[in-house]
Design a protein around this motif. Structure first.
Motif, PDB file in Angstrom:
ATOM      1  N   GLY A  18      -1.837  -4.600   2.652  1.00 37.86           N
ATOM      2  CA  GLY A  18      -1.703  -5.601   1.580  1.00 37.86           C
ATOM      3  C   GLY A  18      -0.638  -6.608   1.972  1.00 37.86           C
ATOM      4  N   CYS A  19      -0.954  -7.897   1.828  1.00 43.44           N
ATOM      5  CA  CYS A  19      -0.067  -8.940   2.357  1.00 43.44           C
ATOM      6  C   CYS A  19       0.670  -9.722   1.267  1.00 43.44           C
ATOM      7  CB  CYS A  19      -0.872  -9.880   3.242  1.00 43.44           C
ATOM      8  SG  CYS A  19      -1.558  -9.046   4.690  1.00 43.44           S
ATOM      9  N   MET A  20       0.769  -9.139   0.070  1.00 43.27           N
ATOM     10  CA  MET A  20       1.407  -9.842  -1.058  1.00 43.27           C
ATOM     11  C   MET A  20       2.863 -10.209  -0.771  1.00 43.27           C
ATOM     12  SD  MET A  20       1.534  -8.559  -5.003  1.00 43.27           S
ATOM     13  CE  MET A  20       2.635  -7.150  -4.809  1.00 43.27           C
ATOM     14  N   TYR A  51      -0.294 -15.327  -3.419  1.00 46.02           N
ATOM     15  CA  TYR A  51       0.809 -14.539  -2.855  1.00 46.02           C
ATOM     16  C   TYR A  51       1.797 -15.469  -2.139  1.00 46.02           C
ATOM     17  CZ  TYR A  51      -2.006 -10.354  -3.819  1.00 46.02           C
ATOM     18  OH  TYR A  51      -2.736  -9.374  -4.423  1.00 46.02           O
ATOM     19  N   LYS A  79      -8.268 -13.539  -2.365  1.00 46.32           N
ATOM     20  CA  LYS A  79      -8.677 -13.598  -3.785  1.00 46.32           C
ATOM     21  C   LYS A  79      -8.351 -14.963  -4.363  1.00 46.32           C
ATOM     22  CE  LYS A  79      -6.590  -9.039  -4.121  1.00 46.32           C
ATOM     23  NZ  LYS A  79      -5.388  -9.322  -3.336  1.00 46.32           N
ATOM     24  N   SER A 147     -11.697  -7.975  -8.838  1.00 44.36           N
ATOM     25  CA  SER A 147     -10.495  -7.173  -8.993  1.00 44.36           C
ATOM     26  C   SER A 147     -10.179  -7.078 -10.482  1.00 44.36           C
ATOM     27  CB  SER A 147      -9.353  -7.854  -8.233  1.00 44.36           C
ATOM     28  OG  SER A 147      -8.158  -7.140  -8.429  1.00 44.36           O
ATOM     29  N   ASN A 148      -9.691  -5.911 -10.883  1.00 50.95           N
ATOM     30  CA  ASN A 148      -9.281  -5.688 -12.275  1.00 50.95           C
ATOM     31  C   ASN A 148     -10.431  -5.912 -13.259  1.00 50.95           C
ATOM     32  OD1 ASN A 148      -6.435  -5.295 -11.533  1.00 50.95           O
ATOM     33  ND2 ASN A 148      -6.486  -7.453 -11.003  1.00 50.95           N
ATOM     34  N   GLN A 169     -11.016  -4.160  -6.933  1.00 45.43           N
ATOM     35  CA  GLN A 169      -9.629  -3.745  -6.634  1.00 45.43           C
ATOM     36  C   GLN A 169      -8.889  -3.510  -7.953  1.00 45.43           C
ATOM     37  OE1 GLN A 169      -6.037  -6.028  -4.550  1.00 45.43           O
ATOM     38  NE2 GLN A 169      -7.628  -5.575  -3.062  1.00 45.43           N
ATOM     39  N   TRP A 214      -4.725  -0.864  -5.693  1.00 43.43           N
ATOM     40  CA  TRP A 214      -3.530  -1.700  -5.450  1.00 43.43           C
ATOM     41  C   TRP A 214      -2.277  -1.053  -6.034  1.00 43.43           C
ATOM     42  CZ3 TRP A 214      -1.000  -3.852  -9.711  1.00 43.43           C
ATOM     43  CH2 TRP A 214      -1.729  -4.241 -10.840  1.00 43.43           C
ATOM     44  N   PHE A 217       1.997   2.849  -4.732  1.00 45.24           N
ATOM     45  CA  PHE A 217       3.298   3.546  -4.774  1.00 45.24           C
ATOM     46  C   PHE A 217       4.202   3.019  -5.885  1.00 45.24           C
ATOM     47  CE2 PHE A 217       1.741   3.358  -0.386  1.00 45.24           C
ATOM     48  CZ  PHE A 217       1.527   4.704  -0.184  1.00 45.24           C
ATOM     49  N   GLN A 218       3.664   2.130  -6.721  1.00 42.22           N
ATOM     50  CA  GLN A 218       4.495   1.497  -7.749  1.00 42.22           C
ATOM     51  C   GLN A 218       4.363   2.213  -9.091  1.00 42.22           C
ATOM     52  OE1 GLN A 218       6.439  -1.646  -7.366  1.00 42.22           O
ATOM     53  NE2 GLN A 218       6.276  -0.838  -5.294  1.00 42.22           N
ATOM     54  N   ILE A 222       4.169  -2.807 -11.198  1.00 41.90           N
ATOM     55  CA  ILE A 222       4.979  -3.253 -10.053  1.00 41.90           C
ATOM     56  C   ILE A 222       6.475  -3.267 -10.425  1.00 41.90           C
ATOM     57  CG2 ILE A 222       5.015  -4.829  -8.096  1.00 41.90           C
ATOM     58  CD1 ILE A 222       2.401  -5.984  -8.920  1.00 41.90           C
ATOM     59  N   VAL A 268      -4.620   0.098  -0.805  1.00 39.32           N
ATOM     60  CA  VAL A 268      -4.037  -1.181  -0.388  1.00 39.32           C
ATOM     61  C   VAL A 268      -2.518  -1.026  -0.394  1.00 39.32           C
ATOM     62  CG1 VAL A 268      -4.118  -3.682  -0.687  1.00 39.32           C
ATOM     63  CG2 VAL A 268      -5.922  -2.276  -1.685  1.00 39.32           C
ATOM     64  N   ASN A 273       7.117  -2.892   6.024  1.00 35.91           N
ATOM     65  CA  ASN A 273       7.777  -2.147   7.097  1.00 35.91           C
ATOM     66  C   ASN A 273       6.677  -1.459   7.930  1.00 35.91           C
ATOM     67  OD1 ASN A 273       8.884   0.063   8.488  1.00 35.91           O
ATOM     68  ND2 ASN A 273      10.577   0.251   7.028  1.00 35.91           N
ATOM     69  N   ARG A 276       6.757   2.310   8.286  1.00 38.11           N
ATOM     70  CA  ARG A 276       6.339   2.981   7.047  1.00 38.11           C
ATOM     71  C   ARG A 276       4.809   2.930   6.907  1.00 38.11           C
ATOM     72  NH1 ARG A 276       9.869   1.250   2.276  1.00 38.11           N
ATOM     73  NH2 ARG A 276      11.010   3.143   2.685  1.00 38.11           N
TER      74      ARG A 276
HETATM   75  N1  LIG Z   1      -5.592  -7.125  -7.240  1.00 40.56           N
HETATM   76  C1  LIG Z   1      -4.435  -7.199  -7.838  1.00 40.56           C
HETATM   77  O1  LIG Z   1      -4.322  -7.577  -9.020  1.00 40.56           O
HETATM   78  C2  LIG Z   1      -3.209  -6.791  -7.074  1.00 40.56           C
HETATM   79  C3  LIG Z   1      -1.967  -6.685  -7.719  1.00 40.56           C
HETATM   80  C4  LIG Z   1      -0.866  -6.308  -6.952  1.00 40.56           C
HETATM   81  C5  LIG Z   1      -0.997  -6.028  -5.590  1.00 40.56           C
HETATM   82  N2  LIG Z   1      -2.210  -6.166  -5.008  1.00 40.56           N
HETATM   83  C6  LIG Z   1      -2.409  -5.845  -3.555  1.00 40.56           C
HETATM   84  O2  LIG Z   1      -1.945  -4.526  -3.356  1.00 40.56           O
HETATM   85  C7  LIG Z   1      -0.985  -4.519  -2.291  1.00 40.56           C
HETATM   86  C8  LIG Z   1       0.016  -3.431  -2.551  1.00 40.56           C
HETATM   87  O3  LIG Z   1       0.756  -3.733  -3.715  1.00 40.56           O
HETATM   88  P1  LIG Z   1       2.323  -3.446  -3.801  1.00 40.56           P
HETATM   89  O4  LIG Z   1       3.003  -4.033  -2.639  1.00 40.56           O
HETATM   90  O5  LIG Z   1       2.774  -3.788  -5.165  1.00 40.56           O
HETATM   91  O6  LIG Z   1       2.273  -1.872  -3.732  1.00 40.56           O
HETATM   92  P2  LIG Z   1       2.910  -0.658  -2.995  1.00 40.56           P
HETATM   93  O7  LIG Z   1       2.325  -0.458  -1.673  1.00 40.56           O
HETATM   94  O8  LIG Z   1       2.712   0.390  -4.017  1.00 40.56           O
HETATM   95  O9  LIG Z   1       4.466  -0.974  -2.887  1.00 40.56           O
HETATM   96  C9  LIG Z   1       5.055  -1.520  -1.749  1.00 40.56           C
HETATM   97  C10 LIG Z   1       6.496  -1.801  -2.071  1.00 40.56           C
HETATM   98  O10 LIG Z   1       7.176  -0.547  -2.305  1.00 40.56           O
HETATM   99  C11 LIG Z   1       8.260  -0.450  -1.411  1.00 40.56           C
HETATM  100  N3  LIG Z   1       8.511   0.935  -1.033  1.00 40.56           N
HETATM  101  C12 LIG Z   1       9.744   1.518  -1.070  1.00 40.56           C
HETATM  102  N4  LIG Z   1       9.681   2.780  -0.686  1.00 40.56           N
HETATM  103  C13 LIG Z   1       8.378   3.039  -0.375  1.00 40.56           C
HETATM  104  C14 LIG Z   1       7.705   4.174   0.106  1.00 40.56           C
HETATM  105  N5  LIG Z   1       8.357   5.328   0.362  1.00 40.56           N
HETATM  106  N6  LIG Z   1       6.373   4.102   0.342  1.00 40.56           N
HETATM  107  C15 LIG Z   1       5.711   2.955   0.092  1.00 40.56           C
HETATM  108  N7  LIG Z   1       6.295   1.823  -0.367  1.00 40.56           N
HETATM  109  C16 LIG Z   1       7.642   1.860  -0.594  1.00 40.56           C
HETATM  110  C17 LIG Z   1       7.894  -1.330  -0.242  1.00 40.56           C
HETATM  111  O11 LIG Z   1       9.101  -1.713   0.422  1.00 40.56           O
HETATM  112  P3  LIG Z   1       9.070  -2.069   2.003  1.00 40.56           P
HETATM  113  O12 LIG Z   1       8.287  -3.341   2.122  1.00 40.56           O
HETATM  114  O13 LIG Z   1      10.517  -2.239   2.314  1.00 40.56           O
HETATM  115  O14 LIG Z   1       8.439  -0.916   2.700  1.00 40.56           O
HETATM  116  C18 LIG Z   1       7.206  -2.489  -0.929  1.00 40.56           C
HETATM  117  O15 LIG Z   1       8.171  -3.373  -1.494  1.00 40.56           O
HETATM  118  C19 LIG Z   1      -0.414  -5.937  -2.269  1.00 40.56           C
HETATM  119  O16 LIG Z   1       0.128  -6.277  -1.013  1.00 40.56           O
HETATM  120  C20 LIG Z   1      -1.636  -6.747  -2.585  1.00 40.56           C
HETATM  121  O17 LIG Z   1      -2.391  -6.912  -1.400  1.00 40.56           O
HETATM  122  C21 LIG Z   1      -3.313  -6.520  -5.715  1.00 40.56           C
END
Ligand SMILES: NC(=O)c1ccc[n+]([C@@H]2O[C@H](COP(=O)([O-])OP(=O)(O)OC[C@H]3O[C@@H](n4cnc5c(N)ncnc54)[C@H](OP(=O)(O)O)[C@@H]3O)[C@@H](O)[C@H]2O)c1
Length: 305
Positions: A18-20, A51, A79, A147-148, A169, A214, A217-218, A222, A268, A273, A276
């Motif tokens: 995911g490149c957000m 993004y 998207k 998505s959604n 998604q 998506w 891990f949040q 988010i 996604v 990192n 990671r």
């Molecule tokens: N369709 C939609 O409506 C929608 C909405 C939101 C997101 N998205 C997509 O989903 C992707 C993922 O979303 P997200 O970035 O919010 O989700 P995520 O993968 O759940 O969270 C990543 C964030 O958590 C941090 N993090 C800290 N500790 C972690 C650990 N142990 N394991 C994993 N992550 C850790 C990461 O930091 P570091 O970068 O420092 O590792 C990064 O800031 C986005 O990039 C986007 O492509 C889609």
């Protein structure tokens, strides 16, 4: 790594990069991220026009050019449909101009997948269908998804499309499992019984639509990761336990949990990192047991009636 299908595209990685957050990387780190991801089979990238206000797509395109990634070696998804802080817009004009902007920023002639980011209450399925047909016939987009979206929203949209939808998604993880919970708490007078998604996973399975998870891990919407968060100590303990059975981290165990569901869900992951991401990816190399899947589900505070 486990593979999934998306429409006619076969054997795609179960983990999407995911490149957000990509615009937060400097050029050197972005190039390193993209090069190592592709080297390790993570060649599917998820973008959106919003993004980093377009900067994430630009950072990614520069990274690909810096390290000489060939277009045909990667799968590009983006998207459109959100006009930030204003409205959702599925008009033909908006979809077409958004895709032109995406292609320009990504420095490419075509997207493999275009998703409509969030449902527009004012959508006209035939109008979206015209936009999709034009994009397809001009070679600008190969496949379309959403998505959604709930099943009935997808049904309505599909009524105006010639093309099948290939993906939906949605936010999904052990800590955000309402799409599972409402099925378990069927017909009960409990909060978990509330049907907020219209049985979207079951619908996707019936229609051959690939769900993509998506923010896996949040916590909440988010609000930071639940990995290592003391408020989620039971979940973290279960993820560590299950992960240790396979020599993988708690984060990778989340991917293993998502992959274990038979809907063929792609995760996604949004980490910036690369180390990671490569660790997380290991979760798609293992198949956890039914008992382990339920252990993680209940440790996240989800109940089994
Ligand atoms: N369709 C939609 O409506 C929608 C909405 C939101 C997101 N998205 C997509 O989903 C992707 C993922 O979303 P997200 O970035 O919010 O989700 P995520 O993968 O759940 O969270 C990543 C964030 O958590 C941090 N993090 C800290 N500790 C972690 C650990 N142990 N394991 C994993 N992550 C850790 C990461 O930091 P570091 O970068 O420092 O590792 C990064 O800031 C986005 O990039 C986007 O492509 C889609």
């Amino acid at each position: 790594m486990k593979k999934v299908n998306l429409g006619d595209m076969k054997n795609l990685p179960a983990v999407i990069a995911g490149c957000m957050r990509m615009a937060s990387l400097d050029a050197r780190k972005a190039a390193d991220f993209v090069a190592k991801a592709v080297e390790n089979g993570l060649n599917f990238f998820d973008h959106a026009d919003i993004y980093g206000r377009g900067e994430s797509e630009k950072t990614f395109a520069k990274a690909c050019s810096d390290v000489g990634i060939k277009r045909e070696d990667i799968v590009l998804q983006s998207k459109c449909g959100i006009v930030p802080h204003k409205m959702y817009d599925f008009s033909k004009e908006h979809i077409l101009s958004s895709v032109d902007g995406i292609l320009e920023r990504l420095c490419t002639d075509y997207l493999d997948v275009l998703l409509l980011h969030r449902p527009d209450a004012l959508m006209e399925p035939e109008e979206v269908g015209e936009a999709f047909e034009k994009l397809k016939s001009e070679g600008k987009v190969r496949y379309f998804g959403v998505s959604n979206m709930k099943p009935m929203q997808m049904e309505l949209l599909r009524s105006g499309l010639k093309e099948d939808l290939v993906a939906d998604q949605i936010q999904f993880s052990p800590a955000h499992a309402g799409v599972i919970r409402s099925g378990f708490e069927f017909n009960m007078d409990t909060d978990g019984a509330a049907d907020r998604d219209g049985s979207v996973l079951e619908y996707c399975r019936l229609k051959g639509i690939t769900p993509q998870a998506w923010s896996p891990f949040q916590k909440g919407f988010i609000k930071g990761t639940y990995i290592g968060d003391p408020d989620f100590c039971n979940l973290n303990a279960a993820l560590r336990d299950v992960g240790s059975n396979y020599g993988i981290s708690a984060s990778a165990a989340v991917v293993a949990w998502i992959c274990r569901h038979p809907a063929g869900i792609q995760t996604v992951a949004g980490t910036t990192n690369i180390d990671r991401l490569l660790e997380i990816k290991k979760g798609a190399d293992v198949t956890i047991s039914r008992e382990e899947w339920y252990k993680i589900y209940t440790a996240a505070g989800n109940r089994l009636p």
